[in-house]
Design a protein around this motif. Structure first.
Motif, short mmCIF file in Angstrom:
data_model
loop_
_atom_site.label_atom_id
_atom_site.label_comp_id
_atom_site.label_asym_id
_atom_site.label_seq_id
_atom_site.Cartn_x
_atom_site.Cartn_y
_atom_site.Cartn_z
N LEU A 185 0.98 -1.15 -0.03
CA LEU A 185 0.28 -0.01 -0.12
C LEU A 185 0.54 1.24 0.26
O LEU A 185 1.93 0.82 0.41
CB LEU A 185 -0.90 -0.11 1.03
CG LEU A 185 -2.43 -1.12 1.39
CD1 LEU A 185 -2.98 -0.87 2.71
CD2 LEU A 185 -3.19 -1.05 0.06
N THR B 132 -1.14 -5.85 2.07
CA THR B 132 -2.26 -6.71 2.50
C THR B 132 -2.46 -7.66 1.50
O THR B 132 -2.68 -7.14 0.53
CB THR B 132 -4.24 -4.76 2.79
OG1 THR B 132 -4.85 -5.47 2.86
CG2 THR B 132 -3.42 -4.79 1.54
N THR C 266 -5.68 -9.29 -1.63
CA THR C 266 -6.26 -8.55 -2.28
C THR C 266 -7.62 -8.90 -1.48
O THR C 266 -8.99 -8.12 -1.81
CB THR C 266 -6.28 -9.62 -3.80
OG1 THR C 266 -4.62 -9.31 -4.15
CG2 THR C 266 -7.44 -9.11 -4.92
N LEU D 220 -8.48 -5.61 0.57
CA LEU D 220 -8.33 -4.75 0.59
C LEU D 220 -10.00 -4.97 -1.10
O LEU D 220 -10.25 -3.93 -0.69
CB LEU D 220 -7.22 -4.73 -0.94
CG LEU D 220 -7.16 -2.75 -1.89
CD1 LEU D 220 -7.17 -1.90 -0.61
CD2 LEU D 220 -5.88 -3.04 -3.01
N TRP E 277 -12.86 -4.41 1.90
CA TRP E 277 -12.93 -3.57 2.36
C TRP E 277 -12.98 -2.10 1.37
O TRP E 277 -14.17 -1.14 2.27
CB TRP E 277 -11.06 -2.41 3.01
CG TRP E 277 -11.38 -1.45 3.71
CD1 TRP E 277 -11.70 -0.61 5.19
CD2 TRP E 277 -11.14 -0.04 3.16
NE1 TRP E 277 -12.23 0.36 5.05
CE2 TRP E 277 -11.56 1.32 3.88
CE3 TRP E 277 -11.06 0.24 1.64
CZ2 TRP E 277 -11.20 2.07 3.49
CZ3 TRP E 277 -10.55 2.11 1.52
CH2 TRP E 277 -10.93 2.49 1.98
N ALA F 124 -11.34 -1.04 8.34
CA ALA F 124 -9.43 -1.02 7.32
C ALA F 124 -8.33 -1.64 8.00
O ALA F 124 -7.21 -1.82 7.55
CB ALA F 124 -9.71 0.89 7.07
#
Length: 383
Positions: A217, A224, A226, A229, A232, A378
């Protein structure tokens, strides 16, 4: 000349909106010029130059969105100005163009001032620490800064012109606000939130850290997966779209049963304005959740903080807060006739103030739930 005469009639809110637009545009222009200076200092930067330009998109979008929300409030807050333009023969399309041109003029002023500062600093005034950001020692092509800086007034002006609805541009043509939400408008965010939560749970299961390639990121936020992400992103979008319906349901809950006058005024007012308050409050809540999550990660991981994302976050939060203030001013103007009618009927001012306080507490509770869920999801996905 028209805009100079228009500025003579500015009140404090109009002047503040104009100056805030110019200031935000100047900051975005500084980001664009910094990316240009870095590209000139390192012409073989490859994907870094594209990444620096992509970092300019969030603040550019924030300025365009603030310009759109502020422009939408102009006909409601200054009906005499729209009446004068209509009397002079201006139609709805021309009024849209004039409001968009006013916003573009403010952005142009901020961009030009930033460009002048950029040129002054390039004249051997800046120290060696700023030399790579300014591209010192490399000839500056005239078309490059002009082309980049033209994006700011163009984006903000088009967004402002398109934000003014045709049926609300001219006095006497305003339609009653819709207070409900369709089934699709409710089912879509709920589905996104559920799907995002499921993906997040899949990404947090034991042993999931070894699956696939980690995603690095930006802004020093680590890595993180896939699934985390994507989960979220879907959950955040769903919660943001669900803010308006949640505000409407909260208002109906306040007025449920046999409400007191205080609950009735607060609940009915919140239900009536949920569609208009939902989008700016959702954007502000999402931005604040991202900022708090980033700060928490930076505190827990010393040395990972980055100055550029922090400045951009401040600009985005400022634009979101200003957009909320503009929308609240628009709502207050629209409810002025209702408030005057209630006062003429003998409603105590203390009751109206109590309804505002209760409505604010209900909105704050709703945003605390959506923002807290966004920030928690997050934080759970960061490694």
């Amino acid at each position: 000349m028209f805009y100079l005469r228009l500025a003579r009639g500015y009140r404090a809110p109009d002047l503040g909106r104009w100056l805030l637009t110019a200031l935000a545009a100047g900051v975005v222009a500084a980001f664009l010029l910094r990316s240009l200076g870095r590209a000139m200092s390192d012409p073989d930067g490859g994907t870094d130059a594209l990444a620096r330009l992509l970092w300019c998109l969030p603040p550019l979008a924030a300025v365009g969105w603030f310009a759109a929300v502020a422009a939408r409030a102009v006909p409601a807050r200054r009906p005499e100005r729209i009446t004068g333009l209509r009397t002079a023969g201006a139609g709805s399309g021309r009024i849209r163009a004039l409001i968009g041109g006013e916003v573009a003029l403010a952005c142009t002023l901020g961009s030009v001032l930033t460009l002048l500062l950029f040129l002054v600093l390039r004249n051997d005034i800046a120290g060696p620490s700023l030399a790579p950001d300014l591209g010192m020692g490399v000839p500056l092509p005239a078309a490059a800064p002009v082309t980049l800086l033209a994006l700011v007034p163009l984006t903000a002006g088009i967004a402002a012109a398109c934000a003014v609805p045709l049926d609300e541009t001219l006095p006497g043509r305003r339609t009653g606000p819709r207070t409900g939400f369709g089934a699709l408008r409710i089912a879509l965010p709920i589905g996104l939130a559920v799907i995002g939560l499921a993906l997040e749970l899949i990404a947090l299961r034991p042993g999931a850290a070894a699956d696939g390639r980690p995603i690095h990121l930006p802004a020093g936020l680590g890595t993180t997966s896939t699934a985390a992400l994507g989960g979220w992103a879907a959950s955040a979008l769903g919660l943001a779209l669900l803010t308006g319906p949640l505000l409407s349901w909260t208002g109906r809950l306040l007025a449920a049963g046999r409400p007191t006058p205080l609950r009735l005024l607060a609940g009915r007012g919140l239900t009536a304005q949920a569609r208009r308050l939902g989008p700016p409050l959702a954007v502000l809540t999402l931005a604040l959740a991202l900022v708090l999550t980033t700060i928490r990660y930076w505190i827990g991981t010393p040395g990972s903080a980055d100055a550029l994302p922090a400045v951009e976050a401040c600009l985005v939060l400022g634009c979101a807060g200003a957009a909320v203030a503009a929308r609240l001013a628009e709502v207050r103007t629209d409810r002025r006739d209702v408030t005057d009618a209630l006062l003429r009927l003998g409603t105590p001012p203390r009751l109206l103030f109590g309804a505002i306080v209760l409505r604010t507490l209900a909105v704050g509770t709703t945003l605390l739930v959506t923002g807290g869920a966004t920030a928690a999801l997050a934080a759970a996905g960061l490694r």
